[in-house]
Motif scaffolding. Structure first.
Motif: not given
Length: 72
Positions: A33-37, A40-49
């Motif tokens: 679950q931590l790996e999936r999270l 997910l956070i990494e993808r969100l960070e890319k979208r934010l940038w």
């Protein structure tokens, strides 16, 4: 020839082993679950940038257009 030694099995010992297996499975699930999270956070960070760069590009384009209107 002596019979092979058999481990002594008792209810508390079996409960402890079962609990250890259960805890190992829980930690494994938690790690997944931590790996999936994390992904997910990494993808969100890319979208934010990408959004930040898009907004910055729009601001710079607008500033450049205003310079072109003033310069000639």
């Amino acid at each position: 020839m002596a019979p092979p030694e058999r481990p002594f099995l008792c209810a508390p010992g079996l409960r402890i082993e079962a609990q250890e297996r259960l805890v190992a499975l829980q930690f494994q699930q938690l790690q997944q679950q931590l790996e999936r999270l994390e992904a997910l956070i990494e993808r969100l960070e890319k979208r934010l940038w990408l959004t930040v760069y898009g907004v910055l590009g729009a601001i710079l384009a607008q500033a450049f257009q205003s310079f072109l209107q003033v310069a000639p």
